[in-house]
Design an enzyme around this catalytic site. Sequence first.
Site, PDB file in Angstrom:
ATOM      1  N   TYR B  90      28.841  12.075  -6.757  1.00 25.99           N
ATOM      2  CA  TYR B  90      29.941  11.226  -6.274  1.00 25.99           C
ATOM      3  C   TYR B  90      31.090  11.176  -7.289  1.00 25.99           C
ATOM      4  O   TYR B  90      31.837  10.210  -7.329  1.00 25.99           O
ATOM      5  CB  TYR B  90      29.441   9.809  -6.007  1.00 25.99           C
ATOM      6  CG  TYR B  90      28.485   9.701  -4.835  1.00 25.99           C
ATOM      7  CD1 TYR B  90      28.914   9.957  -3.536  1.00 25.99           C
ATOM      8  CD2 TYR B  90      27.158   9.328  -5.028  1.00 25.99           C
ATOM      9  CE1 TYR B  90      28.037   9.858  -2.468  1.00 25.99           C
ATOM     10  CE2 TYR B  90      26.274   9.225  -3.965  1.00 25.99           C
ATOM     11  CZ  TYR B  90      26.726   9.485  -2.682  1.00 25.99           C
ATOM     12  OH  TYR B  90      25.860   9.383  -1.626  1.00 25.99           O
ATOM     13  N   ASP B 149      17.174   6.899  -7.690  1.00 25.28           N
ATOM     14  CA  ASP B 149      16.358   8.031  -8.115  1.00 25.28           C
ATOM     15  C   ASP B 149      16.508   8.342  -9.602  1.00 25.28           C
ATOM     16  O   ASP B 149      15.515   8.363 -10.313  1.00 25.28           O
ATOM     17  CB  ASP B 149      16.669   9.262  -7.263  1.00 25.28           C
ATOM     18  CG  ASP B 149      15.582   9.494  -6.238  1.00 25.28           C
ATOM     19  OD1 ASP B 149      14.409   9.348  -6.617  1.00 25.28           O
ATOM     20  OD2 ASP B 149      15.882   9.800  -5.090  1.00 25.28           O
ATOM     21  N   HIS B 395      25.597  19.154  -6.677  1.00 28.29           N
ATOM     22  CA  HIS B 395      25.834  18.967  -5.253  1.00 28.29           C
ATOM     23  C   HIS B 395      26.813  17.831  -5.008  1.00 28.29           C
ATOM     24  O   HIS B 395      27.087  17.028  -5.897  1.00 28.29           O
ATOM     25  CB  HIS B 395      24.514  18.700  -4.518  1.00 28.29           C
ATOM     26  CG  HIS B 395      23.741  17.616  -5.167  1.00 28.29           C
ATOM     27  ND1 HIS B 395      22.627  17.848  -5.937  1.00 28.29           N
ATOM     28  CD2 HIS B 395      23.951  16.293  -5.230  1.00 28.29           C
ATOM     29  CE1 HIS B 395      22.187  16.718  -6.423  1.00 28.29           C
ATOM     30  NE2 HIS B 395      22.977  15.751  -6.009  1.00 28.29           N
ATOM     31  N   TYR B 481      29.660   5.845   3.379  1.00 24.88           N
ATOM     32  CA  TYR B 481      29.570   4.610   2.595  1.00 24.88           C
ATOM     33  C   TYR B 481      30.085   4.831   1.185  1.00 24.88           C
ATOM     34  O   TYR B 481      30.353   3.877   0.456  1.00 24.88           O
ATOM     35  CB  TYR B 481      28.125   4.098   2.578  1.00 24.88           C
ATOM     36  CG  TYR B 481      27.239   4.575   1.448  1.00 24.88           C
ATOM     37  CD1 TYR B 481      26.620   5.819   1.483  1.00 24.88           C
ATOM     38  CD2 TYR B 481      27.009   3.773   0.341  1.00 24.88           C
ATOM     39  CE1 TYR B 481      25.794   6.249   0.459  1.00 24.88           C
ATOM     40  CE2 TYR B 481      26.186   4.195  -0.703  1.00 24.88           C
ATOM     41  CZ  TYR B 481      25.584   5.438  -0.639  1.00 24.88           C
ATOM     42  OH  TYR B 481      24.780   5.856  -1.675  1.00 24.88           O
ATOM     43  N   ARG B 482      30.259   6.093   0.799  1.00 21.65           N
ATOM     44  CA  ARG B 482      30.545   6.422  -0.599  1.00 21.65           C
ATOM     45  C   ARG B 482      30.881   7.899  -0.612  1.00 21.65           C
ATOM     46  O   ARG B 482      30.318   8.669   0.176  1.00 21.65           O
ATOM     47  CB  ARG B 482      29.272   6.155  -1.369  1.00 21.65           C
ATOM     48  CG  ARG B 482      29.279   6.296  -2.839  1.00 21.65           C
ATOM     49  CD  ARG B 482      27.876   5.972  -3.311  1.00 21.65           C
ATOM     50  NE  ARG B 482      27.754   6.039  -4.734  1.00 21.65           N
ATOM     51  CZ  ARG B 482      26.606   5.957  -5.392  1.00 21.65           C
ATOM     52  NH1 ARG B 482      25.486   5.798  -4.717  1.00 21.65           N
ATOM     53  NH2 ARG B 482      26.565   6.015  -6.701  1.00 21.65           N
TER      54      ARG B 482
HETATM   55  C1  LIG Z   1      19.611  13.984  -7.853  1.00 24.03           C
HETATM   56  C2  LIG Z   1      20.405  12.724  -7.670  1.00 24.03           C
HETATM   57  C3  LIG Z   1      19.841  11.629  -7.039  1.00 24.03           C
HETATM   58  C4  LIG Z   1      20.591  10.465  -6.876  1.00 24.03           C
HETATM   59  N1  LIG Z   1      19.988   9.398  -6.273  1.00 24.03           N
HETATM   60  C5  LIG Z   1      20.686   8.254  -6.138  1.00 24.03           C
HETATM   61  C6  LIG Z   1      20.068   7.110  -5.573  1.00 24.03           C
HETATM   62  O1  LIG Z   1      18.878   7.095  -5.271  1.00 24.03           O
HETATM   63  N2  LIG Z   1      20.834   5.998  -5.388  1.00 24.03           N
HETATM   64  C7  LIG Z   1      22.141   5.960  -5.781  1.00 24.03           C
HETATM   65  O2  LIG Z   1      22.784   4.930  -5.619  1.00 24.03           O
HETATM   66  N3  LIG Z   1      22.725   7.030  -6.329  1.00 24.03           N
HETATM   67  C8  LIG Z   1      22.051   8.160  -6.540  1.00 24.03           C
HETATM   68  N4  LIG Z   1      22.656   9.232  -7.138  1.00 24.03           N
HETATM   69  C9  LIG Z   1      24.079   9.119  -7.535  1.00 24.03           C
HETATM   70  C10 LIG Z   1      24.306   8.603  -8.956  1.00 24.03           C
HETATM   71  O3  LIG Z   1      23.669   9.471  -9.864  1.00 24.03           O
HETATM   72  C11 LIG Z   1      23.823   7.170  -9.223  1.00 24.03           C
HETATM   73  O4  LIG Z   1      24.347   6.305  -8.271  1.00 24.03           O
HETATM   74  C12 LIG Z   1      24.222   6.640 -10.598  1.00 24.03           C
HETATM   75  O5  LIG Z   1      23.513   5.452 -10.869  1.00 24.03           O
HETATM   76  C13 LIG Z   1      25.729   6.338 -10.713  1.00 24.03           C
HETATM   77  O6  LIG Z   1      26.139   6.507 -12.030  1.00 24.03           O
HETATM   78  P1  LIG Z   1      26.241   5.293 -13.071  1.00 24.03           P
HETATM   79  O7  LIG Z   1      25.165   4.328 -12.767  1.00 24.03           O
HETATM   80  O8  LIG Z   1      26.298   5.883 -14.432  1.00 24.03           O
HETATM   81  O9  LIG Z   1      27.625   4.606 -12.699  1.00 24.03           O
HETATM   82  P2  LIG Z   1      29.048   4.944 -13.296  1.00 24.03           P
HETATM   83  O10 LIG Z   1      29.267   6.402 -13.211  1.00 24.03           O
HETATM   84  O11 LIG Z   1      29.210   4.322 -14.610  1.00 24.03           O
HETATM   85  O12 LIG Z   1      29.944   4.153 -12.259  1.00 24.03           O
HETATM   86  C14 LIG Z   1      30.254   4.632 -10.980  1.00 24.03           C
HETATM   87  C15 LIG Z   1      31.697   4.258 -10.650  1.00 24.03           C
HETATM   88  O13 LIG Z   1      31.805   2.846 -10.503  1.00 24.03           O
HETATM   89  C16 LIG Z   1      33.016   2.354 -11.112  1.00 24.03           C
HETATM   90  N5  LIG Z   1      32.640   1.517 -12.254  1.00 24.03           N
HETATM   91  C17 LIG Z   1      31.564   1.691 -13.040  1.00 24.03           C
HETATM   92  N6  LIG Z   1      31.490   0.727 -13.947  1.00 24.03           N
HETATM   93  C18 LIG Z   1      32.532  -0.083 -13.759  1.00 24.03           C
HETATM   94  C19 LIG Z   1      32.958  -1.263 -14.382  1.00 24.03           C
HETATM   95  N7  LIG Z   1      32.255  -1.797 -15.387  1.00 24.03           N
HETATM   96  N8  LIG Z   1      34.093  -1.859 -13.942  1.00 24.03           N
HETATM   97  C20 LIG Z   1      34.776  -1.327 -12.913  1.00 24.03           C
HETATM   98  N9  LIG Z   1      34.397  -0.205 -12.269  1.00 24.03           N
HETATM   99  C21 LIG Z   1      33.281   0.410 -12.676  1.00 24.03           C
HETATM  100  C22 LIG Z   1      33.775   3.585 -11.557  1.00 24.03           C
HETATM  101  O14 LIG Z   1      34.657   3.954 -10.538  1.00 24.03           O
HETATM  102  C23 LIG Z   1      32.683   4.636 -11.744  1.00 24.03           C
HETATM  103  O15 LIG Z   1      33.139   5.948 -11.592  1.00 24.03           O
HETATM  104  C24 LIG Z   1      21.929  10.406  -7.330  1.00 24.03           C
HETATM  105  C25 LIG Z   1      22.493  11.509  -7.959  1.00 24.03           C
HETATM  106  C26 LIG Z   1      21.726  12.656  -8.141  1.00 24.03           C
HETATM  107  C27 LIG Z   1      22.342  13.804  -8.859  1.00 24.03           C
END
Ligand SMILES: Cc1cc2nc3c(=O)[nH]c(=O)nc-3n(C[C@H](O)[C@H](O)[C@H](O)COP(=O)(O)OP(=O)(O)OC[C@H]3O[C@@H](n4cnc5c(N)ncnc54)[C@H](O)[C@@H]3O)c2cc1C
Lengths: 186, 537
Positions: B90, B149, B395, B481-482
């Site tokens: 994403y 995940d 992906h 949704y995203r």
């Molecule tokens: C194989 C695989 C499986 C996955 N499975 C899942 C799953 O089961 N469920 C799921 O939800 N996702 C999944 N993902 C997607 C993603 O990896 C996760 O959602 C991950 O937790 C998001 O990254 P992060 O927690 O580091 O958030 P970040 O990358 O830190 O934040 C995401 C976005 O939120 C905003 N943001 C973050 N922090 C702040 C802040 N403090 N203030 C304001 N805005 C902010 C920004 O726009 C940022 O780009 C998967 C991805 C892969 C590759």
Amino acid sequence: MAGEREGAPYSNSERVRSGAVIVEMTSPLALAFRAESIQWGLTAHGIHDDITDLWYHHLDRQWRTAPAPLAGITLSTSLFCLETFARDYGMRVWFRAVHKNRPDGLAEHVLSGDERLVEQAAALCRGCDGEWGRAFASFATALPLAKSGKIQQKIVETAAPPYEEPRPMVSWIIGPRPRNQSGPIS
Amino acid sequence: MLPPGVSAGTFAGAVKQFQGIVGKDWVFTSDEDVALYKDSYSPFWGEKDEILVSAAVAPSTAEEVSRVVRVANTLKIPIYPISTGKNLGYGGSAPNLSGSVVLDLKRMNRVIEVDDKRHFAIVEPGVSYFDLYRYIQERGLKVWIDTPDPGWGSVIGNAMDHGVGYGFGPFRDHFYSHCGMEVVLPNGEIVRTGMGALPNAKTWGEYHYGVGPYVDGLFGQSNFGVVTKMGFHLLPAPESYLTGTVIVPKRNDIVSLVEGANLLEHAGVIGMPEYGSPLGGFGGADQEMRSLMSKPGGPSVADLDQYAEKTNRGFFRLTVQFYGAQKVVRAQWEYAKEVFAGIRGVKFNEGDFIKFPATQEQLDKAHKVSIGVPNLAIFQIGARSEFNPSPTDGHLWFSPIIPKSGEAILEAQDVFMKAFRDMNMPSLVSPFSTPATWMYRAFVFIMGFPVYRNNIEQNKKTREVFKHLIQVAAEHGWGEYRTPPVFQQQVTDAYSYNNHALRRLHETLKDAVDPNGIISAGRYGIWPKQMRGQKKA
Ligand SMILES: Cc1cc2nc3c(=O)[nH]c(=O)nc-3n(C[C@H](O)[C@H](O)[C@H](O)COP(=O)(O)OP(=O)(O)OC[C@H]3O[C@@H](n4cnc5c(N)ncnc54)[C@H](O)[C@@H]3O)c2cc1C
């Protein structure tokens, strides 16, 4: 045991012993690396692709307190996870070599990373007589430090190893970012 | 690289001020360092439209965040907050606007509070699921987290992008289960929402609303502030866990299967229902299945049912999960079987039972995220294997929300299979595809599109297909949704009721809260006033 190899152009202060080695337990190449690493007195951690336990029980703590270089032979998926984590602790991939057995009976090794490491690893690879796993273990005992230098890529061909490798493996070295900055940050 | 519209002199001045606030070691400007903020799964790898970052700043407290934001606001420097920046599929840690300065909050990694009697936690953005899990385990606290995940993401970051997990009930909707925020506004002011607005608040992590308008929703998937703390409701650690499988023989049985599962889930009897098909995808298909699938217009329902009957594996499968006291989960499974007993030919299999604490063997066997244990096992599916001979470099997730009904599943299969046929593309959807069930009250008909670091043509094609599917979904009343930044404009454009009234409301709010447009420009289609015309197209 961890002495300089003959002819290496760097002094001891420019070399560092790998803190431990990480090994994909389904790979003959990685298992050869493991056996030789243990001979050299290095601690070997075995994984089956998933790095969760290794990271949760060892690396997280170690990298928080004393980030040290680490060598491994794993699948690229394991390296992706380790590399991504490593950034959070001010660590980088210093060197990687992707190994592939070609249909023509040769093995191809694509080496990339810090110039010094690539140069030396390429020389080692050429002379390893198809036994990269063993050679890389001895390399891990006295790694040349990455010096934030130039990035390089080299392709080396060797005789294929005398075993079937079910999946392509990657040899790698992860270490503190060259400016020696540490902390939980990319 | 410089942020757009910012002179070299102004940028250098900003960097100096950032260094004065967070320390020199925590401002990153070298090419090597800023390159790490590129999206590892970028669909533009090697192309000129690749999104780049000009610098990164890593504060360690909310006060530092506030000071950095004030500087950015004064000098009109675009900033992009991330928590752990692992939003793979994403957008990763890359901003929407090339040249933004990433505000990297990983160093803010304090767990403020976990209460296992009232079941909540308050954390900072750098706290990952692993961190929170470790904190709970080390103290022997009797609460579970709900994890996506990959366990390396941020509890806050994931919720901010409306991320989801695998656990019980609404806990797995991570934004929904949050409770109270601390936010730095674009002018640098620090605001607390909900009960947190009360000095000496005693119920920040427990009661959502405080009093008056509820504004928390404005900060998710948007660009109105930087979140520096958040509360979350947690599940009391259950005594035991049981799974059961329900298998139905015919394609249309999915309708009754979903109805039954909805009844059980919405009444709080089961956790996340997981649908699948014992007949699997194309990968494991035998000769007969392959010839059925290649029939012009695809196989008929009767063809498929006949095939399923012959293989005697059933058509669809539902795994139900129970959490609670041993006596209760066993009784719940009995009740669940009664609910499905009316489906002709239905079969039941009892699955794993765990009485906590789980043994290592039970843990190794379990789907860990279903029992609140963070891990990274999901990345194993990317490795080259017999079933995955050409691994990709990542992906893009295409994630349309569809109704929580069997009819909607069948319709989505047909619609998307046709869409792939129309584009002359191998289909990612088959008559056996089932949706993800992370949302408590809706399905996500998710598909993962491959991206490559060395195949620009393929990436271009993928982007085209993705865009076409967004359009097809919208025509059927399904919205994503995203989505990764590259598609956020198109996806939000589809939410167009009354001539984009919602977009216009977002823009009005943006102009009021962030008149200089410094935070996360373009996030989910909300551009600062001065960029609106040029970026919307
Ligand atoms: C194989 C695989 C499986 C996955 N499975 C899942 C799953 O089961 N469920 C799921 O939800 N996702 C999944 N993902 C997607 C993603 O990896 C996760 O959602 C991950 O937790 C998001 O990254 P992060 O927690 O580091 O958030 P970040 O990358 O830190 O934040 C995401 C976005 O939120 C905003 N943001 C973050 N922090 C702040 C802040 N403090 N203030 C304001 N805005 C902010 C920004 O726009 C940022 O780009 C998967 C991805 C892969 C590759």
